[in-house]
Design a protein around this motif. Structure first.
Motif, PDB file in Angstrom:
ATOM      1  N   GLY B 107     -13.995  58.421  20.695  1.00  0.00           N
ATOM      2  CA  GLY B 107     -14.950  57.786  19.785  1.00  0.00           C
ATOM      3  C   GLY B 107     -14.484  57.847  18.348  1.00  0.00           C
ATOM      4  N   GLY B 108     -13.829  58.950  17.986  1.00  0.00           N
ATOM      5  CA  GLY B 108     -13.344  59.137  16.621  1.00  0.00           C
ATOM      6  C   GLY B 108     -12.100  58.315  16.313  1.00  0.00           C
ATOM      7  N   GLY B 109     -11.670  57.490  17.246  1.00  0.00           N
ATOM      8  CA  GLY B 109     -10.583  56.557  16.972  1.00  0.00           C
ATOM      9  C   GLY B 109      -9.211  56.996  17.467  1.00  0.00           C
ATOM     10  N   GLU B 110      -9.133  58.167  18.103  1.00  0.00           N
ATOM     11  CA  GLU B 110      -7.842  58.614  18.636  1.00  0.00           C
ATOM     12  C   GLU B 110      -7.682  58.035  20.044  1.00  0.00           C
ATOM     13  N   LEU B 111      -7.245  56.787  20.090  1.00  0.00           N
ATOM     14  CA  LEU B 111      -7.209  56.097  21.376  1.00  0.00           C
ATOM     15  C   LEU B 111      -6.263  56.708  22.414  1.00  0.00           C
ATOM     16  N   PRO B 112      -5.157  57.403  22.003  1.00  0.00           N
ATOM     17  CA  PRO B 112      -4.334  58.051  23.043  1.00  0.00           C
ATOM     18  C   PRO B 112      -5.131  59.018  23.917  1.00  0.00           C
ATOM     19  N   ALA B 113      -6.266  59.516  23.398  1.00  0.00           N
ATOM     20  CA  ALA B 113      -7.080  60.446  24.187  1.00  0.00           C
ATOM     21  C   ALA B 113      -7.639  59.784  25.445  1.00  0.00           C
ATOM     22  N   VAL B 114      -7.577  58.453  25.522  1.00  0.00           N
ATOM     23  CA  VAL B 114      -7.977  57.760  26.753  1.00  0.00           C
ATOM     24  C   VAL B 114      -7.092  58.249  27.906  1.00  0.00           C
ATOM     25  N   PHE B 115      -5.797  58.523  27.582  1.00  0.00           N
ATOM     26  CA  PHE B 115      -4.891  59.040  28.617  1.00  0.00           C
ATOM     27  C   PHE B 115      -5.304  60.448  29.049  1.00  0.00           C
ATOM     28  N   THR B 116      -5.793  61.247  28.082  1.00  0.00           N
ATOM     29  CA  THR B 116      -6.304  62.576  28.427  1.00  0.00           C
ATOM     30  C   THR B 116      -7.461  62.436  29.417  1.00  0.00           C
ATOM     31  N   LEU B 117      -8.364  61.496  29.120  1.00  0.00           N
ATOM     32  CA  LEU B 117      -9.539  61.296  29.972  1.00  0.00           C
ATOM     33  C   LEU B 117      -9.145  60.832  31.375  1.00  0.00           C
ATOM     34  N   ILE B 118      -8.224  59.861  31.438  1.00  0.00           N
ATOM     35  CA  ILE B 118      -7.788  59.378  32.762  1.00  0.00           C
ATOM     36  C   ILE B 118      -7.148  60.538  33.529  1.00  0.00           C
ATOM     37  N   GLY B 119      -6.338  61.359  32.815  1.00  0.00           N
ATOM     38  CA  GLY B 119      -5.732  62.530  33.443  1.00  0.00           C
ATOM     39  C   GLY B 119      -6.794  63.496  33.951  1.00  0.00           C
ATOM     40  N   ALA B 120      -7.813  63.749  33.144  1.00  0.00           N
ATOM     41  CA  ALA B 120      -8.851  64.717  33.517  1.00  0.00           C
ATOM     42  C   ALA B 120      -9.638  64.249  34.735  1.00  0.00           C
ATOM     43  N   ILE B 121      -9.965  62.959  34.776  1.00  0.00           N
ATOM     44  CA  ILE B 121     -10.715  62.447  35.929  1.00  0.00           C
ATOM     45  C   ILE B 121      -9.837  62.512  37.185  1.00  0.00           C
ATOM     46  N   THR B 122      -8.555  62.177  37.027  1.00  0.00           N
ATOM     47  CA  THR B 122      -7.624  62.275  38.154  1.00  0.00           C
ATOM     48  C   THR B 122      -7.507  63.730  38.612  1.00  0.00           C
ATOM     49  N   GLY B 123      -7.425  64.660  37.649  1.00  0.00           N
ATOM     50  CA  GLY B 123      -7.331  66.082  37.976  1.00  0.00           C
ATOM     51  C   GLY B 123      -8.557  66.566  38.738  1.00  0.00           C
ATOM     52  N   ALA B 124      -9.734  66.125  38.299  1.00  0.00           N
ATOM     53  CA  ALA B 124     -10.973  66.513  38.986  1.00  0.00           C
ATOM     54  C   ALA B 124     -10.982  65.951  40.407  1.00  0.00           C
ATOM     55  N   TYR B 125     -10.466  64.739  40.551  1.00  0.00           N
ATOM     56  CA  TYR B 125     -10.386  64.109  41.878  1.00  0.00           C
ATOM     57  C   TYR B 125      -9.433  64.898  42.788  1.00  0.00           C
ATOM     58  N   LEU B 126      -8.244  65.225  42.249  1.00  0.00           N
ATOM     59  CA  LEU B 126      -7.275  66.001  43.022  1.00  0.00           C
ATOM     60  C   LEU B 126      -7.882  67.319  43.485  1.00  0.00           C
ATOM     61  N   TYR B 127      -8.619  67.971  42.565  1.00  0.00           N
ATOM     62  CA  TYR B 127      -9.238  69.243  42.947  1.00  0.00           C
ATOM     63  C   TYR B 127     -10.203  69.046  44.105  1.00  0.00           C
ATOM     64  N   SER B 128     -11.035  68.013  44.023  1.00  0.00           N
ATOM     65  CA  SER B 128     -12.023  67.834  45.087  1.00  0.00           C
ATOM     66  C   SER B 128     -11.354  67.520  46.428  1.00  0.00           C
ATOM     67  N   ARG B 129     -10.161  66.907  46.391  1.00  0.00           N
ATOM     68  CA  ARG B 129      -9.436  66.651  47.633  1.00  0.00           C
ATOM     69  C   ARG B 129      -8.771  67.906  48.191  1.00  0.00           C
ATOM     70  N   LEU B 130      -8.291  68.778  47.268  1.00  0.00           N
ATOM     71  CA  LEU B 130      -7.517  69.949  47.702  1.00  0.00           C
ATOM     72  C   LEU B 130      -8.359  71.216  47.865  1.00  0.00           C
ATOM     73  N   LYS B 131      -9.612  71.109  47.410  1.00  0.00           N
ATOM     74  CA  LYS B 131     -10.528  72.258  47.368  1.00  0.00           C
ATOM     75  C   LYS B 131     -10.425  73.193  48.578  1.00  0.00           C
ATOM     76  N   SER B 132     -10.491  72.630  49.769  1.00  0.00           N
ATOM     77  CA  SER B 132     -10.548  73.469  50.974  1.00  0.00           C
ATOM     78  C   SER B 132      -9.243  74.226  51.215  1.00  0.00           C
ATOM     79  N   LYS B 133      -8.141  73.753  50.614  1.00  0.00           N
ATOM     80  CA  LYS B 133      -6.843  74.411  50.856  1.00  0.00           C
ATOM     81  C   LYS B 133      -6.503  75.449  49.787  1.00  0.00           C
ATOM     82  N   LEU B 134      -7.314  75.509  48.717  1.00  0.00           N
ATOM     83  CA  LEU B 134      -6.980  76.407  47.601  1.00  0.00           C
ATOM     84  C   LEU B 134      -7.667  77.767  47.740  1.00  0.00           C
ATOM     85  N   PRO B 135      -7.031  78.833  47.218  1.00  0.00           N
ATOM     86  CA  PRO B 135      -7.700  80.148  47.255  1.00  0.00           C
ATOM     87  C   PRO B 135      -8.912  80.181  46.330  1.00  0.00           C
ATOM     88  N   HIS B 136     -10.022  80.741  46.814  1.00  0.00           N
ATOM     89  CA  HIS B 136     -11.224  80.862  45.977  1.00  0.00           C
ATOM     90  C   HIS B 136     -11.752  82.286  45.986  1.00  0.00           C
TER      91      HIS B 136
END
Lengths: 155, 136
Positions: B107-136
């Motif tokens: 929002g503050g105009g740092e548009l490269p942060a869109v890549f951070t957001l896409i990365g974060a959503i992808t990371g959250a997705y990867l976690y939800s897929r791998l959840k059962s295989k990871l140590p908790h």
């Protein structure tokens, strides 16, 4: 008005941020936290399983989308209307293809790590510690271990 | 749309984060280099105020506005808090943004942060897929 347009000092910003914890408890009976909004966006963009694409899950978590939409709008208003000159928040080097790759990679760690840890700076470090949860304190220590490692190894 | 109202506290939160520059990569870097106290003072005063409010709510058994008992969800302490916590810390130092600030940076105009957001959503997705295989 002039005071608003300069950097907000810690003794203004810190307490205001802290107030979001009781605000969410009192008005929504919700634990304050932001990283779980990634789960919501995720479940809309590419649902991982049946539970996440269920109507119930989507409805229960929809507010998170509006909250982060608000944060985006707030960032815009603050930097372009409540500042004398807009502030730069990222190093110049991030405005390049290599920079985008680094940000994507860093974002991947942020999204994966916060979901794995079940919270981030808001949910663990602020709301978690403030409600006297052991996991909040441990998580915060681990956030710093990771941050210090990366900073001293690569930056 | 009963959830639409959450845009308002979001705007306020975004303004506070942005005006205090906690969304700045430079401030995060200075924090990890122990160069200035700004971030430490913000985080600790936020915790202090939230803690005081929490203790008051508990002591006077305050209910929420609908009259329901306030339920504090206990966050389970497990290995994920430790491993995930370190992984998030690594990313925090690269991007200069924890989850809330990613949105404020965009929002503050740092548009490269869109890549951070896409990365974060992808990371959250990867976690939800791998959840059962990871140590908790």
């Amino acid at each position: 008005m002039e005071l608003i347009k300069t950097l907000w000092q810690w003794y203004i910003a810190g307490p205001l941020i802290g107030l979001f914890v009781p605000f969410f408890l009192l008005f929504g009976n919700k634990m304050f936290g932001i990283s779980s909004s990634f789960d919501y966006i995720c479940s809309v963009v590419f649902p991982a399983n049946k539970k996440e694409s269920s109507k119930q899950f989507l409805e229960k978590n929809r507010w998170k989308f509006f909250f982060v939409l608000g944060i985006t709008l707030g960032g815009f208003l603050a930097n372009f209307y409540l500042s004398d000159t807009p502030v730069k928040f990222l190093p110049e080097s991030y405005h390049s293809i290599l920079g985008y790759v680094k940000l994507f990679g860093g974002g991947l760690l942020v999204g994966f790590g916060t979901r794995y840890a079940n919270g981030c700076t808001s949910g663990h470090s602020i709301a978690g510690i403030a409600t006297l949860q052991k996991s909040g304190l441990i998580a915060t220590i681990c956030f710093f271990i990771g941050g210090l490692l990366m900073t001293y190894l690569f930056f | 749309m009963k959830d639409l109202k959450y845009i308002l506290p979001g705007v306020l939160f975004g303004i506070i984060l942005t005006k205090s520059q906690v969304i700045s990569w430079f401030r995060i870097n200075d924090m990890f280099r122990f160069k200035e106290l700004h971030m430490y003072l913000i985080i600790s005063s936020a915790i202090a105020v939230a803690l005081a409010a929490y203790l008051l709510i508990k002591k006077f058994k305050v209910n929420d506005i609908s009259g329901n008992k306030i339920a504090i969800a206990e966050k389970e302490m497990n290995k994920g808090v430790i491993i995930g916590g370190v992984i998030f810390g690594l990313g925090w130092a690269i991007t200069g943004a924890c989850p809330g600030p990613i949105f404020a940076q965009i929002g503050g105009g740092e548009l490269p942060a869109v890549f951070t957001l896409i990365g974060a959503i992808t990371g959250a997705y990867l976690y939800s897929r791998l959840k059962s295989k990871l140590p908790h």
